[in-house]
Motif scaffolding. Structure first.
Motif, PDB file in Angstrom:
ATOM      1  N   ASP A 138       8.028  -0.814   0.426  1.00 27.89           N
ATOM      2  CA  ASP A 138       7.384  -1.810   1.287  1.00 27.89           C
ATOM      3  C   ASP A 138       6.938  -1.233   2.617  1.00 27.89           C
ATOM      4  OD1 ASP A 138       7.900  -3.892  -0.556  1.00 27.89           O
ATOM      5  OD2 ASP A 138       9.992  -3.831   0.080  1.00 27.89           O
ATOM      6  N   GLU A 139       7.432  -0.075   2.976  1.00 32.60           N
ATOM      7  CA  GLU A 139       7.040   0.511   4.251  1.00 32.60           C
ATOM      8  C   GLU A 139       5.652   1.114   4.107  1.00 32.60           C
ATOM      9  OE1 GLU A 139      10.381   2.434   6.810  1.00 32.60           O
ATOM     10  OE2 GLU A 139      11.140   2.402   4.767  1.00 32.60           O
ATOM     11  N   ASP A 140       4.748   0.709   4.983  1.00 37.98           N
ATOM     12  CA  ASP A 140       3.347   1.118   4.887  1.00 37.98           C
ATOM     13  C   ASP A 140       3.126   2.402   5.692  1.00 37.98           C
ATOM     14  OD1 ASP A 140       0.599   1.372   4.863  1.00 37.98           O
ATOM     15  OD2 ASP A 140       0.225  -0.770   5.190  1.00 37.98           O
ATOM     16  N   GLU A 141       2.879   3.477   4.988  1.00 29.33           N
ATOM     17  CA  GLU A 141       2.662   4.768   5.647  1.00 29.33           C
ATOM     18  C   GLU A 141       1.518   4.692   6.656  1.00 29.33           C
ATOM     19  OE1 GLU A 141       2.951   4.481   2.303  1.00 29.33           O
ATOM     20  OE2 GLU A 141       4.642   5.760   1.705  1.00 29.33           O
ATOM     21  N   ARG A 142       0.547   3.816   6.413  1.00 27.06           N
ATOM     22  CA  ARG A 142      -0.617   3.741   7.307  1.00 27.06           C
ATOM     23  C   ARG A 142      -0.225   3.235   8.694  1.00 27.06           C
ATOM     24  NH1 ARG A 142      -4.318  -0.067   3.986  1.00 27.06           N
ATOM     25  NH2 ARG A 142      -2.432  -1.272   4.388  1.00 27.06           N
ATOM     26  N   TRP A 146       0.837  -1.191   0.000  1.00 25.84           N
ATOM     27  CA  TRP A 146       0.000   0.000   0.000  1.00 25.84           C
ATOM     28  C   TRP A 146       0.870   1.238   0.000  1.00 25.84           C
ATOM     29  CZ3 TRP A 146      -5.405  -0.257   0.044  1.00 25.84           C
ATOM     30  CH2 TRP A 146      -5.925  -1.550   0.133  1.00 25.84           C
ATOM     31  N   ASN A 147       0.317   2.315  -0.495  1.00 27.47           N
ATOM     32  CA  ASN A 147       1.070   3.566  -0.488  1.00 27.47           C
ATOM     33  C   ASN A 147       0.168   4.751  -0.214  1.00 27.47           C
ATOM     34  OD1 ASN A 147       3.841   4.665  -1.039  1.00 27.47           O
ATOM     35  ND2 ASN A 147       2.600   6.008  -2.328  1.00 27.47           N
ATOM     36  N   CYS A 148       0.732   5.715   0.524  1.00 25.41           N
ATOM     37  CA  CYS A 148       0.060   6.996   0.735  1.00 25.41           C
ATOM     38  C   CYS A 148       1.028   8.097   0.338  1.00 25.41           C
ATOM     39  CB  CYS A 148      -0.321   7.182   2.194  1.00 25.41           C
ATOM     40  SG  CYS A 148      -1.434   5.921   2.812  1.00 25.41           S
ATOM     41  N   LYS A 195       8.876   7.610  -8.026  1.00 29.12           N
ATOM     42  CA  LYS A 195       8.420   7.332  -6.665  1.00 29.12           C
ATOM     43  C   LYS A 195       7.310   6.273  -6.665  1.00 29.12           C
ATOM     44  CE  LYS A 195       9.469   9.841  -3.285  1.00 29.12           C
ATOM     45  NZ  LYS A 195       9.519  10.822  -2.179  1.00 29.12           N
ATOM     46  N   HIS A 196       6.769   6.018  -5.468  1.00 30.45           N
ATOM     47  CA  HIS A 196       5.968   4.798  -5.281  1.00 30.45           C
ATOM     48  C   HIS A 196       4.651   4.787  -6.057  1.00 30.45           C
ATOM     49  CE1 HIS A 196       8.337   4.432  -1.271  1.00 30.45           C
ATOM     50  NE2 HIS A 196       9.096   4.285  -2.338  1.00 30.45           N
ATOM     51  N   LEU A 197       3.892   5.877  -6.000  1.00 31.04           N
ATOM     52  CA  LEU A 197       2.606   5.882  -6.710  1.00 31.04           C
ATOM     53  C   LEU A 197       2.829   5.843  -8.225  1.00 31.04           C
ATOM     54  CD1 LEU A 197      -0.456   5.974  -6.426  1.00 31.04           C
ATOM     55  CD2 LEU A 197      -0.330   8.475  -6.463  1.00 31.04           C
TER      56      LEU A 197
END
Ligand code: MN
Length: 451
Positions: free
Chosen positions: A212-216, A150-152, A173-175
């Motif tokens: 892989d780090e989930d901002e949520r 997931w990404n924010c 970047k991720h998105l």
């Protein structure tokens, strides 16, 4: 529940009422909101949260300048102002996973089909030369189409039609990566755009790290409890249940539209580019929703993004140079680092760590721990007196950086440089700094010499 914007505003009103300013007089969303924020800061030395109750052309009140104080951001993390970096690092190290709930206030009003109309929202134009109204406080929630990742992120969105915006995806970047995966399969990328959240959620969205780090999880750790999420109406995406508003959308494959110019954090308004296209499928919001804006390129924007960047860079340097003392991001693309250099070469390793840990970083200055990186004069003094440019400047060519840097020939394709401004061969062996002998310093008492 303490994870909504309203409870945070209540906290501010209780603790420091002058930090919350309601403006009832009607304002034009074109330029007047930015003008008021900037004038308040420059002429009245104030940077309160501002709630504009009467914004021409919309029923939604506009909240802005929420993040324009380090003290407020610290309060959002339940930390003291001088502890913000440590609090943020703790959240990165010990994330709290989100939890899915059945429903929440963000579902009080659900608009789909013909009832979706972005022109009902405040049409905020921030600066002269901006190509049109922009949404600046929308946090994107998205998922890798092929994995449980997931990404924010924050992405600027230019309103281009009743159900259409452009989106600026930072190349590399991720998105952007998620969208490229979806596009290669000929599919749209589901996207949810969340507007009006507790500032801990805003800070978490700006975490810089591996894809892989989930901002949520970082949001949850900053809040001190799991972030509560509800499922979207038109996709399987999950969004904060207590948000003010959500735009459920998708980024189309193989479509681009002109976007910009738009005045950015760089201090420049970069010209028009072809960018990805967002189609909004539904809008859900609280019955009396506030619309949030971030006053772009001002403290509201700069302070919010600096805390997460500095925390990540501190983490990255510490992995290579355990004796790192401080990290500061004083302006666009720039990082100052102080280290206690125990062996030669550590300053260079600190430079490599910073350049390797953040796409946007372009200029790194490393100083010894007797230099305060929060004092620009001291950093300049160290560069002038401890650095030989032919020996101590490292240039990396043809790297990927920010696509908003106007100095590059091709957007985002950039050189980067590091300045080793540490004393050589070591601080202890370096030319001594002048001082009054300690005995004299202690003996002299101003009172004895001044009438
Ligand atoms: Mn990410």
């Amino acid at each position: 529940m303490a994870q909504d914007l309203r409870s945070f505003l209540d906290l501010i009103k209780r603790r420091k009422p002058e930090d919350f300013q309601i403006i009832s007089k009607p304002v034009d969303p074109a330029y007047e909101i930015t003008a008021l924020v900037v004038k308040l800061e420059r002429e009245a030395r104030r940077r309160p949260v501002l709630l504009f109750e009467n914004v021409k052309g919309t029923k939604f009140p506009v909240l802005t300048n929420l993040h324009a104080s380090r003290r407020r951001l610290a309060a959002a993390m339940n930390a003291a102002p001088e502890e913000t970096q440590r609090a943020y690092l703790r959240a990165m190290e010990k994330p709290i996973p989100p939890k899915v709930v059945k429903t929440g206030p963000v579902k009080e009003v659900v608009l789909t089909g013909d009832r979706v109309n972005l022109y009902d929202l405040p049409q905020i134009v921030h600066h002269e030369g901006d190509a049109g109204p922009y949404l600046t406080a929308a946090i994107s929630f998205a998922k890798d189409p092929t994995a449980e990742v997931w990404n924010c992120a924050y992405n600027r969105l230019m309103i281009k039609g009743r159900d259409t915006t452009s989106i600026h995806l930072t190349t590399g970047k991720h998105l952007w990566e998620f969208h490229r995966i979806a596009e290669s399969r000929g599919e749209p990328l589901p996207l949810a755009l969340v507007i009006g959240v507790h500032p801990a959620i805003a800070l978490g969205a700006l975490a810089i790290g591996s894809i892989d780090e989930d901002e949520r999880g970082i949001m949850g750790a900053l809040l001190g409890e799991p972030l509560e999420l509800v499922k979207c109406e038109t996709s399987d995406l999950l969004v904060p249940a207590h948000a003010e508003m959500v735009l459920e959308a998708e980024i189309l494959p193989r479509e681009r539209t002109p976007e910009g110019p738009f005045g950015e954090f760089t201090g420049y308004s970069l010209g028009e580019r072809q960018r990805e296209v967002v189609k909004v499928r539904a809008i859900t919001h609280r019955r009396d929703a506030m619309f949030q804006d971030i006053t772009v390129a001002r403290l509201d924007h700069m302070l919010l993004s600096t805390i997460p960047i500095e925390a990540n860079l501190y983490r990255a340097v510490r992995a290579m140079v355990p004796s790192v003392k401080a990290v500061r991001v004083p302006g666009p693309f720039t990082c100052f680092v102080s280290i206690e250099q125990r062996v030669p070469g550590q300053a260079k390793n600190a430079i490599l760590s910073v350049l390797g840990a953040d796409l946007y970083m372009k200029r790194v200055v490393v100083v010894d721990n007797d230099v305060d990186v929060f004092d620009d004069r001291q950093v300049n003094w160290a560069i002038a007196t401890r650095c030989q440019p032919d020996r101590d400047i490292t240039i990396v060519t043809n790297a990927r950086g920010s696509d908003l840097d106007p100095s590059t020939r091709e957007d985002g394709y950039t050189a980067k440089w590091g300045v080793d401004a540490t004393a050589k061969p070591s601080l202890a062996a370096y030319t001594p700094r002048h001082r009054v002998p300690p005995g004299v310093w202690q003996r002299i008492n101003l009172k004895d010499f001044l009438a």
